[in-house]
Design an enzyme around this catalytic site. Structure first.
Site, PDB file in Angstrom:
ATOM      1  N   SER A  27      -1.026   8.017   2.555  1.00 10.19           N
ATOM      2  CA  SER A  27      -0.715   9.425   2.311  1.00 10.19           C
ATOM      3  C   SER A  27      -0.091   9.642   0.943  1.00 10.19           C
ATOM      4  O   SER A  27      -0.032  10.766   0.451  1.00 10.19           O
ATOM      5  CB  SER A  27       0.270   9.934   3.359  1.00 10.19           C
ATOM      6  OG  SER A  27      -0.153   9.578   4.633  1.00 10.19           O
ATOM      7  N   CYS A  28       0.428   8.577   0.361  1.00 16.87           N
ATOM      8  CA  CYS A  28       1.048   8.689  -0.960  1.00 16.87           C
ATOM      9  C   CYS A  28      -0.034   8.965  -2.012  1.00 16.87           C
ATOM     10  O   CYS A  28      -1.207   8.700  -1.786  1.00 16.87           O
ATOM     11  CB  CYS A  28       1.769   7.394  -1.326  1.00 16.87           C
ATOM     12  SG  CYS A  28       3.235   7.064  -0.321  1.00 16.87           S
ATOM     13  N   VAL A  29       0.412   9.500  -3.168  1.00 14.73           N
ATOM     14  CA  VAL A  29      -0.528   9.783  -4.246  1.00 14.73           C
ATOM     15  C   VAL A  29      -0.089   9.033  -5.506  1.00 14.73           C
ATOM     16  O   VAL A  29       1.079   9.084  -5.889  1.00 14.73           O
ATOM     17  CB  VAL A  29      -0.606  11.305  -4.549  1.00 14.73           C
ATOM     18  CG1 VAL A  29      -1.556  11.581  -5.710  1.00 14.73           C
ATOM     19  CG2 VAL A  29      -1.063  12.070  -3.311  1.00 14.73           C
TER      20      VAL A  29
END
Lengths: 163, 203
Positions: A27-29
């Site tokens: 989910s991290c970018v």
């Protein structure tokens, strides 16, 4: 060249050369900013969309986990190294919803909120996004070569991709 | 993030875990009509950010089942199996009717793992609810298979504001003479963890 891994919620800036890496983005970018002329690049591993609603904001140990703080802090560091804002471009990777059945649940699809927040902030800062591999439901590892601006995306499920 | 848990708190947790594993073994045996044993040889409270490292690194291939806890406590539960273990588990559960060479799990394999996850997590939650005399609800399972780091980062994100510690239970499922090791991890938020330890401790 040995790569430098960016810790979750952190960022790093390099000049001239360096292989910056964000491992296992779900989910991290991962946000890569690059000034090709000055060959100055930065990579941030963003966890959350905004510092605005953080309950722990005051005592925050690592404020760069938030997209807004991460991008603006990294941008300032790059400018301090001699980058020119008008030349900076961005490539963004990650923001998946790893649990596919939760894709439509806004509270669980934080990946989407993260990538939207990153887009909004880059838009506000007038930094164009020239490459991206975001969304869907697979994890990604991102390598950013500061010598060339090239970004390599690796996924165990979907293979490799160049940005 | 430094907090020491007393021996009595940990003993109380062990008692809860032992009750839960007995329940889940019974329920699983009924589900597949085979003798299944569940053991929890290791149990510890660990700082949440340490979990990927403790489980073999961010790039380990895993199957993850994610559940939300609600009711008188809030938090989540995550069941993690190394992918090869999950494959073996599916083979045994489905008794050889699947394509063993398949790279990704398809519908029936996923359903089998999700149902297994349902039984395991519900056994734990029911045991905990009974022990503490509270009401606990569990969401449907959410399934993911990929690298551990990417499967877990949602948990790290959700918990960054709410929880510092997770209850990590190394779990061995024994089925047809084969031992299959995975982890059941409970992430109560900080308030719920304190309540849990207090209530169990005075039980």
């Amino acid at each position: 060249m040995p790569s430098i891994t960016i810790e979750i919620g952190a960022y790093k800036v390099a000049r001239g050369e360096g292989l910056l890496e964000s491992i296992s983005l779900g989910s991290c970018v991962g946000v890569a900013l690059y000034d090709a002329t000055a060959r100055i690049g930065g990579l941030a591993h963003v966890m959350l969309p905004s510092s605005m609603f953080s309950a722990r904001r005051e005592s925050e140990a690592m404020p760069t986990k938030y997209a807004d703080v991460a991008i603006r802090t990294m941008l300032e560091a790059m400018l301090a190294h001699g980058a020119h804002k008008s030349r900076i471009v961005a490539k963004i990777v990650g923001g998946a919803c790893m649990f596919e059945s939760a894709m439509l649940d806004a509270t669980m699809n934080i990946g989407k909120r993260n990538s939207e927040a990153v887009r909004d902030i880059l838009n506000e800062e007038k930094i164009p996004i020239i490459g991206e591999d975001v969304g869907k439901s697979h994890g990604r590892t991102m390598q950013f070569d500061v010598a060339t601006g090239h970004v390599q995306v690796k996924s165990a499920k979907m293979g490799n991709k160049s940005l | 993030m430094t907090k020491n848990f007393s021996d009595s708190e940990l003993d109380a947790l062990r008692e809860f875990v032992n009750i839960s594993t007995a329940h889940s073994a019974t329920a699983l045996s009924k589900m597949v009509d085979k003798a299944i044993d569940v053991q929890v040889p290791q149990m510890r409270l660990v700082p949440v950010p340490d979990i990927p490292r403790l489980l073999g690194g961010a790039d380990a291939q895993v199957v993850g089942l994610y559940f939300r806890i609600s009711g008188n406590m809030s938090g989540s539960m995550l069941i993690l199996f190394p992918k090869v273990t999950a494959q073996k588990l599916v083979e045994l559960l489905l008794a050889g009717i699947i394509d063993e060479e398949a790279l990704e799990f398809k519908g029936i394999e996923k359903s089998a793992l999700m149902e297994l996850g349902n039984v395991l997590t519900n056994s734990y939650l029911n045991a905990l609810a009974e022990l503490l005399n509270i009401r606990l609800l569990l969401s449907v399972p959410h399934y993911a298979e990929d690298e551990l780091g990417s499967v877990m980062d949602l948990l790290l994100i959700e918990l960054v504001e709410a929880a510092d510690y997770a209850l990590m239970m190394g779990t061995t499922i024994t089925l047809e003479g084969t031992n299959l090791a995975g982890h059941i991890i409970m992430f109560p938020d900080n308030v719920s963890l304190d309540m849990m330890l207090n209530k169990i401790g005075t039980h």
